[in-house]
Design an enzyme around this catalytic site. Sequence first.
Site, PDB file in Angstrom:
ATOM      1  N   HIS A 186       0.707  -1.264   0.059  1.00 35.11           N
ATOM      2  CA  HIS A 186      -0.046   0.069   0.019  1.00 35.11           C
ATOM      3  C   HIS A 186       0.929   1.151  -0.078  1.00 35.11           C
ATOM      4  O   HIS A 186       2.045   1.162  -0.034  1.00 35.11           O
ATOM      5  CB  HIS A 186      -0.922   0.038   1.029  1.00 35.11           C
ATOM      6  CG  HIS A 186      -0.408  -0.142   2.324  1.00 35.11           C
ATOM      7  ND1 HIS A 186       0.301   1.172   3.030  1.00 35.11           N
ATOM      8  CD2 HIS A 186      -0.344  -1.053   3.516  1.00 35.11           C
ATOM      9  CE1 HIS A 186       0.821   0.522   4.199  1.00 35.11           C
ATOM     10  NE2 HIS A 186       0.430  -0.601   4.587  1.00 35.11           N
ATOM     11  N   HIS A 216       4.291   1.619   2.104  1.00 35.79           N
ATOM     12  CA  HIS A 216       5.506   0.876   1.424  1.00 35.79           C
ATOM     13  C   HIS A 216       6.032   1.782   0.399  1.00 35.79           C
ATOM     14  O   HIS A 216       7.246   2.040   0.469  1.00 35.79           O
ATOM     15  CB  HIS A 216       5.036  -0.603   0.936  1.00 35.79           C
ATOM     16  CG  HIS A 216       4.520  -1.353   2.121  1.00 35.79           C
ATOM     17  ND1 HIS A 216       3.057  -1.697   1.818  1.00 35.79           N
ATOM     18  CD2 HIS A 216       4.763  -1.740   3.438  1.00 35.79           C
ATOM     19  CE1 HIS A 216       2.655  -2.384   2.868  1.00 35.79           C
ATOM     20  NE2 HIS A 216       3.820  -2.375   3.799  1.00 35.79           N
ATOM     21  N   CYS A 253       4.488  -7.878  14.750  1.00 35.89           N
ATOM     22  CA  CYS A 253       5.498  -7.073  14.536  1.00 35.89           C
ATOM     23  C   CYS A 253       6.713  -8.071  14.573  1.00 35.89           C
ATOM     24  O   CYS A 253       7.613  -7.813  14.319  1.00 35.89           O
ATOM     25  CB  CYS A 253       5.662  -6.386  16.018  1.00 35.89           C
ATOM     26  SG  CYS A 253       4.490  -5.058  16.256  1.00 35.89           S
ATOM     27  N   LYS A 265      -3.171  -2.373   6.083  1.00 35.47           N
ATOM     28  CA  LYS A 265      -4.036  -3.154   5.492  1.00 35.47           C
ATOM     29  C   LYS A 265      -4.819  -3.947   6.431  1.00 35.47           C
ATOM     30  O   LYS A 265      -6.313  -3.848   6.064  1.00 35.47           O
ATOM     31  CB  LYS A 265      -3.069  -4.409   4.789  1.00 35.47           C
ATOM     32  CG  LYS A 265      -3.747  -5.350   4.211  1.00 35.47           C
ATOM     33  CD  LYS A 265      -4.011  -4.815   2.668  1.00 35.47           C
ATOM     34  CE  LYS A 265      -4.899  -6.274   2.066  1.00 35.47           C
ATOM     35  NZ  LYS A 265      -5.489  -5.894   0.618  1.00 35.47           N
TER      36      LYS A 265
HETATM   37  N1  MSP Z   1       9.953  -6.310   7.238  1.00 30.80           N
HETATM   38  C1  MSP Z   1      10.112  -5.536   8.337  1.00 30.80           C
HETATM   39  C2  MSP Z   1      11.033  -4.618   8.020  1.00 30.80           C
HETATM   40  C3  MSP Z   1      12.543  -5.073   8.148  1.00 30.80           C
HETATM   41  S1  MSP Z   1      13.904  -4.087   7.658  1.00 30.80           S
HETATM   42  C4  MSP Z   1      15.234  -5.260   7.852  1.00 30.80           C
HETATM   43  C5  MSP Z   1       8.770  -4.795   8.350  1.00 30.80           C
HETATM   44  N2  MSP Z   1       7.860  -4.898   7.245  1.00 30.80           N
HETATM   45  S2  MSP Z   1       6.519  -3.694   7.039  1.00 30.80           S
HETATM   46  O1  MSP Z   1       6.212  -4.133   5.690  1.00 30.80           O
HETATM   47  O2  MSP Z   1       5.633  -3.777   8.081  1.00 30.80           O
HETATM   48  O3  MSP Z   1       6.978  -2.463   7.106  1.00 30.80           O
HETATM   49  C6  MSP Z   1       8.042  -1.755   6.329  1.00 30.80           C
HETATM   50  C7  MSP Z   1       7.963  -0.490   6.480  1.00 30.80           C
HETATM   51  O4  MSP Z   1       6.849   0.303   5.939  1.00 30.80           O
HETATM   52  C8  MSP Z   1       8.207   0.253   8.081  1.00 30.80           C
HETATM   53  O5  MSP Z   1       9.212   1.185   7.784  1.00 30.80           O
HETATM   54  C9  MSP Z   1       6.847   0.889   8.120  1.00 30.80           C
HETATM   55  O6  MSP Z   1       6.974   1.836   9.023  1.00 30.80           O
HETATM   56  C10 MSP Z   1       6.470   1.188   6.558  1.00 30.80           C
HETATM   57  N3  MSP Z   1       4.893   1.646   6.675  1.00 30.80           N
HETATM   58  C11 MSP Z   1       3.888   0.635   6.920  1.00 30.80           C
HETATM   59  N4  MSP Z   1       2.737   1.433   6.899  1.00 30.80           N
HETATM   60  C12 MSP Z   1       3.082   2.872   6.607  1.00 30.80           C
HETATM   61  C13 MSP Z   1       2.410   3.764   6.773  1.00 30.80           C
HETATM   62  N5  MSP Z   1       1.047   3.791   7.043  1.00 30.80           N
HETATM   63  N6  MSP Z   1       3.137   5.078   6.882  1.00 30.80           N
HETATM   64  C14 MSP Z   1       4.239   5.015   6.659  1.00 30.80           C
HETATM   65  N7  MSP Z   1       5.140   4.162   6.728  1.00 30.80           N
HETATM   66  C15 MSP Z   1       4.356   2.847   6.868  1.00 30.80           C
HETATM   67  O7  MSP Z   1       8.575  -3.864   9.274  1.00 30.80           O
END
Ligand code: MSP
Length: 499
Positions: free
Chosen positions: A17, A20, A128, A298
């Site tokens: 989304h 990411h 998490c 999501k």
């Molecule tokens: N897989 C781990 C990261 C491992 S790095 C060695 C993870 N993945 S995640 O898909 O959940 O999130 C990845 C990134 O996307 C994080 O930095 C998270 O902050 C960012 N975001 C997910 N949703 C978000 C928002 N709504 N707004 C901004 N960034 C956010 O964590």
Amino acid sequence: MSFYVTTPIYYVNAAPHLGHAYTTIGADILARHMRQRGEDVFFLTGTDEHGEPVVQAAEREGITPRELGDANAPRFRELMDRAGVSNDFFIRTTDPEHEARVQEILQRVNDNGHVYPGTYEGWYCPRCADFKTDTELGPDNTCPIHGIPLDWQQEENYFFRLSTFQEPLEQLYAERPDFVLPQARFNEALAFIRGGLADVSLSRAKITWGVPVPWDPSQVFYVWFDALLNYVTALTYARPGEDLIARYWPPSFQLIGKDILKFHAVYWPALLMAAGYDVPRHLFVHGFLLMQGEKMSKSLGNVLDPLAVIERFGADALRYYCFRDVSFGQDGSVSTADFETRYETELANELGNLASRTLAMVERYRGGVVPDAGVDPEPAADFDGLVGLVRDRLDRADLTAALDEIWQRVRRLNRYVEERAPWQLARSDDRADELDLTLRSLAEGLRVVTVLLYPYIPGTAERLLQALGQPGLELEGARFGARGGGARVAGIPPLFPKP
Ligand code: MSP
């Protein structure tokens, strides 16, 4: 100089989304800007495919974690492509090369005496994939990020001696006040460290989807250690037959969201020290994109589908909006209505009209050739030092402040058109010199803002520079007056048409 920039690797438990796309576009802006400065850039992004978040999502869909990764990793790649992201490599933690390097590095950490077997007992959030400390618990032992009840876990696993890095970490933070940016996140990480560090699980006994522990294959590495190491392992196989570590290590900027601060600002430097690598130069921690007041996610269903926005308005509009509307580093609300307003008032009216008017007037009054005149000192003065300002802001990954500096000049140029009213100058022959000066200054100002905007809106900037007959992207050329007149311009369709 080399410049190595990374994004977190994204869990493949669901479709990507805007949250990411956000981090990755941010990293892309830095990468493109540094290429404009002539730096040797390597830009890494990818997917995190092991661990509980992926196992549980796969179970819900009745498929294996590998099948889920194989289905979703291409969706992340596609999003990056469509968003105009210029990454140099896309890592998947299921790549066999990554897995082999994780085993090697963590074997070394074990050989160096930083690992011991023990019993873990405590709260754990499967979404998490995080063992929560007492200070990280929400009300009634829930996850403060996901709001779900935490699991009480008890298992035999291997521990990483994080506690022994308390002093080295405090020293790192004392010596490098810009190790974590912005300042508030630096303070937060340092407070966590000063609060006392407990050893952390390095492996999991109850999960089988992961990288096996080489000295005890009944366990797999805890997903966070496997995932963090992607930043190292990618450099060892991104270019077959080449090891890029010497060329790019340590990372210049690692961009992360605020929810994964502890892993990157505490575990990660400690792990690097234990394995004998330098720590990154800077971590930049951004906030959350919120929708209807809550983190876009999501599971909450309040997501903006970046592909749909790109389909309708183009990638550049999305890229611009993300860093214009929300100050990079802070939380900020986004909405379709705000997006449409910015698209119309700023991109279409302020920049789009400036471009089409400038090109049209050069065409009409000077046969399509920018007059070979000097530049008007008045607008030129308002561009003085601009390149330096933008560089300084971006040296701290302050993407919003840099964009604001540039946009003020877009507005200045619009005022300049109104002040000089070239259509009136064109009415009298004895004002031909003034008209030359005005058109030349407008074309030059437009060229300068476009070169500076290139990292944010690369496709549009390239088209516009082509139309101005000045395709050079180098940052050096972004000084007002750096290029002479005489270029032949071409008309182009509206840069930001009504969708
Ligand atoms: N897989 C781990 C990261 C491992 S790095 C060695 C993870 N993945 S995640 O898909 O959940 O999130 C990845 C990134 O996307 C994080 O930095 C998270 O902050 C960012 N975001 C997910 N949703 C978000 C928002 N709504 N707004 C901004 N960034 C956010 O964590």
